[in-house]
Design a protein around this motif. Structure first.
Motif, short mmCIF file in Angstrom:
data_model
loop_
_atom_site.label_atom_id
_atom_site.label_comp_id
_atom_site.label_asym_id
_atom_site.label_seq_id
_atom_site.Cartn_x
_atom_site.Cartn_y
_atom_site.Cartn_z
N ARG A 123 0.83 -1.21 0.00
CA ARG A 123 0.00 0.00 0.00
C ARG A 123 0.86 1.25 0.00
NH1 ARG A 123 -4.31 -1.96 4.63
NH2 ARG A 123 -5.75 -3.09 3.24
N MET A 124 1.93 1.25 0.79
CA MET A 124 2.82 2.40 0.84
C MET A 124 3.46 2.65 -0.53
SD MET A 124 4.13 4.70 3.02
CE MET A 124 4.01 4.00 4.66
N LEU A 125 3.92 1.59 -1.18
CA LEU A 125 4.54 1.72 -2.49
C LEU A 125 3.57 2.28 -3.51
CD1 LEU A 125 6.51 -1.65 -2.60
CD2 LEU A 125 7.54 0.64 -2.69
N TRP A 126 2.34 1.80 -3.48
CA TRP A 126 1.36 2.23 -4.47
C TRP A 126 0.89 3.66 -4.21
CZ3 TRP A 126 -3.77 3.71 -3.79
CH2 TRP A 126 -4.49 3.92 -4.97
N ARG A 127 0.55 3.96 -2.99
CA ARG A 127 -0.08 5.25 -2.69
C ARG A 127 0.92 6.40 -2.76
NH1 ARG A 127 -4.86 6.85 -1.47
NH2 ARG A 127 -5.21 8.81 -0.34
N TYR A 128 2.16 6.16 -2.32
CA TYR A 128 3.12 7.26 -2.25
C TYR A 128 4.23 7.11 -3.28
CZ TYR A 128 0.59 7.71 2.10
OH TYR A 128 -0.42 7.81 3.03
N ARG A 129 3.99 6.26 -4.28
CA ARG A 129 4.93 6.06 -5.39
C ARG A 129 6.32 5.68 -4.88
NH1 ARG A 129 0.46 6.24 -6.85
NH2 ARG A 129 -0.42 7.46 -8.58
N ARG A 188 2.99 16.08 -1.41
CA ARG A 188 1.96 16.68 -0.56
C ARG A 188 1.05 15.61 0.03
NH1 ARG A 188 0.97 21.67 2.06
NH2 ARG A 188 -0.71 20.93 3.38
N ARG A 189 0.74 14.59 -0.72
CA ARG A 189 -0.13 13.53 -0.20
C ARG A 189 0.52 12.88 1.02
NH1 ARG A 189 -2.46 8.64 -3.86
NH2 ARG A 189 -4.11 10.17 -4.24
N PHE A 190 1.80 12.62 0.96
CA PHE A 190 2.49 12.02 2.10
C PHE A 190 2.47 12.95 3.31
CE2 PHE A 190 6.18 10.93 4.68
CZ PHE A 190 6.08 9.55 4.76
N LEU A 191 2.65 14.23 3.07
CA LEU A 191 2.58 15.20 4.16
C LEU A 191 1.22 15.19 4.83
CD1 LEU A 191 4.35 18.37 2.71
CD2 LEU A 191 5.14 16.95 4.60
N ASP A 192 0.16 15.25 4.02
CA ASP A 192 -1.19 15.36 4.57
C ASP A 192 -1.65 14.09 5.26
OD1 ASP A 192 -1.25 17.89 3.56
OD2 ASP A 192 -2.54 17.43 1.85
N GLU A 193 -1.14 12.94 4.84
CA GLU A 193 -1.67 11.68 5.35
C GLU A 193 -0.77 11.00 6.38
OE1 GLU A 193 -4.00 10.66 1.17
OE2 GLU A 193 -2.53 9.24 1.95
N VAL A 194 0.52 11.26 6.33
CA VAL A 194 1.43 10.59 7.25
C VAL A 194 2.02 11.58 8.26
CG1 VAL A 194 3.53 9.20 7.47
CG2 VAL A 194 1.97 8.82 5.55
N VAL A 195 2.67 12.62 7.77
CA VAL A 195 3.26 13.60 8.69
C VAL A 195 2.17 14.33 9.47
CG1 VAL A 195 4.77 15.60 8.91
CG2 VAL A 195 5.27 13.84 7.20
N SER A 196 1.11 14.72 8.79
CA SER A 196 0.02 15.42 9.48
C SER A 196 -0.67 14.52 10.48
CB SER A 196 -1.00 15.97 8.48
OG SER A 196 -1.88 16.88 9.10
N LEU A 197 -0.76 13.22 10.19
CA LEU A 197 -1.30 12.29 11.18
C LEU A 197 -0.51 12.37 12.48
CD1 LEU A 197 -2.45 8.64 10.68
CD2 LEU A 197 -0.69 9.12 12.36
N ALA A 198 0.81 12.40 12.36
CA ALA A 198 1.66 12.45 13.55
C ALA A 198 1.51 13.77 14.30
CB ALA A 198 3.12 12.22 13.16
N THR A 199 1.47 14.89 13.55
CA THR A 199 1.36 16.19 14.23
C THR A 199 -0.02 16.38 14.85
OG1 THR A 199 0.71 17.38 12.20
CG2 THR A 199 3.07 17.21 12.70
N ARG A 200 -1.06 15.84 14.23
CA ARG A 200 -2.41 15.97 14.78
C ARG A 200 -2.57 15.13 16.05
NH1 ARG A 200 -6.47 18.03 11.68
NH2 ARG A 200 -8.05 16.49 12.30
N VAL A 201 -1.95 13.97 16.08
CA VAL A 201 -2.05 13.12 17.26
C VAL A 201 -1.22 13.68 18.41
CG1 VAL A 201 -1.44 10.84 18.19
CG2 VAL A 201 -2.59 11.02 15.98
N ASN A 202 -0.02 14.15 18.11
CA ASN A 202 0.89 14.60 19.17
C ASN A 202 0.63 16.03 19.63
OD1 ASN A 202 3.22 12.50 19.70
ND2 ASN A 202 2.78 12.41 17.50
N TYR A 203 0.27 16.92 18.70
CA TYR A 203 0.14 18.34 19.06
C TYR A 203 -1.18 18.96 18.60
CZ TYR A 203 5.08 18.25 20.33
OH TYR A 203 6.29 17.96 20.92
#
Length: 518
Positions: A155-161, A229-244
């Motif tokens: 899934r990671m390979l497909w979604r985030y190229r 941008r997709r990786f930012l919004d779905e992975v990095v933002s997940l971490a920042t929304r949960v933590n802060y």
């Protein structure tokens, strides 16, 4: 003669107490407990006499934002963290302290662990170990992980190229963590790493320093970074929304680095509550603990006084007292503390805007149609970037159907929910057996120091201009060696974790006790 020995000892003790350095610490959370503990440790390491330390805490407990709770369900005690909930393997001080105090560690969220006899199998079932980004309007998974290493990799390979974005962010995160870990090396050398401002602290940490000037989205999409941008919004933002509870286009890049640190490390909690680390630090310091005591004012003492600072506090029974101290270490967020410090001459310098959040714990059965159809649910469910309804994130702490611990969809669950407003339980649950709500001013808004790019094509060393003030000062007042008023919590405006508070406190007490010239 037999009576003279005890009298002599008593007189010696009185003399020692009268000449011992008196230190007031405001706050009994991670920073306050660490200030007391490491002040005594630093004095002992130099073969100096211990100080007389008094900790003033306005609540009725130790731990500050490390606040634990429990609920009994079907004759089983379930534990949860209402505030600071975990630390990672690289958090060296917290990990070492937990081991030193013989506290049991378990993988977060540690729901079933309550004594030194930790049920690791039950705790493993509560961890579940999967996440999903859920779009509530369309009721669909934007992305979902947790089907196993192979399928998740596909899934990671497909979604985030590919995995390049994840690998790059991990390397950046590791570099940031490595810079933070330089603090531990400083503590092994009495003359190393002493600083009087947080900007000085960052001078030998180029990535952390640079990251203060970027929003996370700007940092990772700037020239030379180019994260999708997709990786930012779905992975990095997940971490920042949960933590802060902050999105990537608002939070600083340093906040994103710290948020992502747990992604590639083991997350720990202390069985029975993280607050136990700080309670043990206070008792072993030792320090005098004054609970239910609100500090009202800190001023310079009148001329001719024995000690330079006067601290006025109000006890829970309404009795106001004023005591004198050599050092005052403020280890609580001044914008929230309501303390008049030195006629408020530093009020603007210590100002910070804190996130106001609601944390809801509940036992109940989730609506059947709340999430997309499927056999089970991911442990962590986060709403997308810029979404605040019906919640920011939902963590399933435990599935309470004994026949199938993995099957959370149909049976009762214990959940922890972060939201920016009071949660409407009826939107999430078809039935609720128990719930508890906690409000926090949890951590500062970790906004970058400037508004954005000056010119994307410029060299990164000159691309930004400073239009925000420096972090809050450490030294609020100083009247000589080991005499002053010092502020620990300014570091929270850089990033906020339990470990960083312990590190900040240790740095500050070294400066307060010995100055920069040792």
């Amino acid at each position: 003669m037999i009576l003279l020995a005890p009298v002599a000892v008593y007189l010696c003790v009185l003399a020692a107490l009268s000449t011992a350095q008196r230190i007031a610490v405001i706050g009994a959370g991670a920073a306050g407990a660490s200030a007391a503990y490491y002040a005594q440790a630093e004095l002992q390491a130099r073969d100096l006499d211990p100080a007389e330390i008094h900790i003033f805490e306005r609540s009725n407990r130790v731990g500050g934002r490390a606040h634990s709770g429990s609920v009994v369900y079907n004759n089983q005690t379930l534990h949860f963290e209402q505030g600071a909930s975990m630390f990672i393997g690289k958090n060296r001080q917290l990990l070492d302290l937990a081991i030193k105090f013989d506290l049991s560690l378990c993988s977060h969220p540690c729901t079933f662990a309550h004594t030194n006899d930790v049920d690791m199998e039950a705790n493993k079932a509560s961890a579940l170990g999967a996440y999903g980004v859920w779009e509530p309007k369309e009721n669909q998974w934007v992305v979902r992980m947790g089907s196993g290493p192979f399928l998740d990799s596909v899934r990671m390979l497909w979604r985030y190229r590919g995995t390049g974005d994840l690998g790059y962010v991990r390397r950046r995160t590791q570099a940031a963590v490595d810079e933070f870990m330089q603090s531990y090396d400083d503590f092994n050398n009495h003359t190393a790493g002493v600083f009087s401002t947080w900007d000085e602290y960052l001078e030998d940490k180029p990535l952390l320093r640079t990251s203060l000037y970027y929003r996370a989205a700007e940092f990772y999409q700037s020239p030379g970074e180019r994260i999708r941008r997709r990786f930012l919004d779905e992975v990095v933002s997940l971490a920042t929304r949960v933590n802060y509870m902050q999105d990537v286009d608002r939070i600083s890049a340093i906040g994103a680095h710290i948020s992502m640190a747990a992604e590639a490390d083991t997350a720990y909690s202390v069985a029975g509550g993280n607050w136990q680390i700080f309670a043990n630090m206070i008792s072993s310091a030792p320090a005098h603990l004054h609970l239910n005591t609100t500090v009202r004012e800190i001023q310079r003492s009148p001329a001719g006084s024995d000690r330079p600072y006067a601290l006025t506090a109000l006890s829970s029974d309404g009795v106001e007292t004023t005591e004198q101290f050599d050092l005052v270490i403020i280890a609580a967020p001044l914008p929230l503390a309501g303390i008049r410090v030195l006629n408020e001459q530093h009020a603007k310098l210590v100002a910070a805007d804190y996130v106001h959040m609601y944390v809801t714990f509940a036992i109940g059965i989730l609506h059947n149609d709340l999430f997309p159809p499927g056999r089970d649910l991911p442990r962590l469910i986060v709403t997308p970037y810029h979404t605040i309804e019906p919640f920011n994130c939902l963590s399933i702490l435990a599935c309470l159907t004994q026949q199938d611990m993995q099957r959370c969809r149909d049976g009762p669950v214990l959940v922890k929910i972060f939201s920016h407003a009071p949660l409407d339980l009826s939107r999430v649950f078809s039935s609720v057996e128990w719930h508890h709500e906690q409000q926090w001013h949890s951590y500062p808004h970790l906004e970058p120091r400037n508004a954005g790019y000056a010119n994307e094509d410029d060299d990164t060393s000159t691309v930004f201009h400073l239009d925000r003030k420096s972090p809050p000062p450490i030294v609020l007042d100083q009247m000589g060696p080991a005499a002053g008023v010092f502020y620990v919590n300014g570091m929270e405006t850089l990033f906020s974790t339990m470990e960083s508070q312990t590190v900040a406190a240790r740095h500050v007490v070294r400066l307060a006790l010995f100055g920069k010239g040792e």
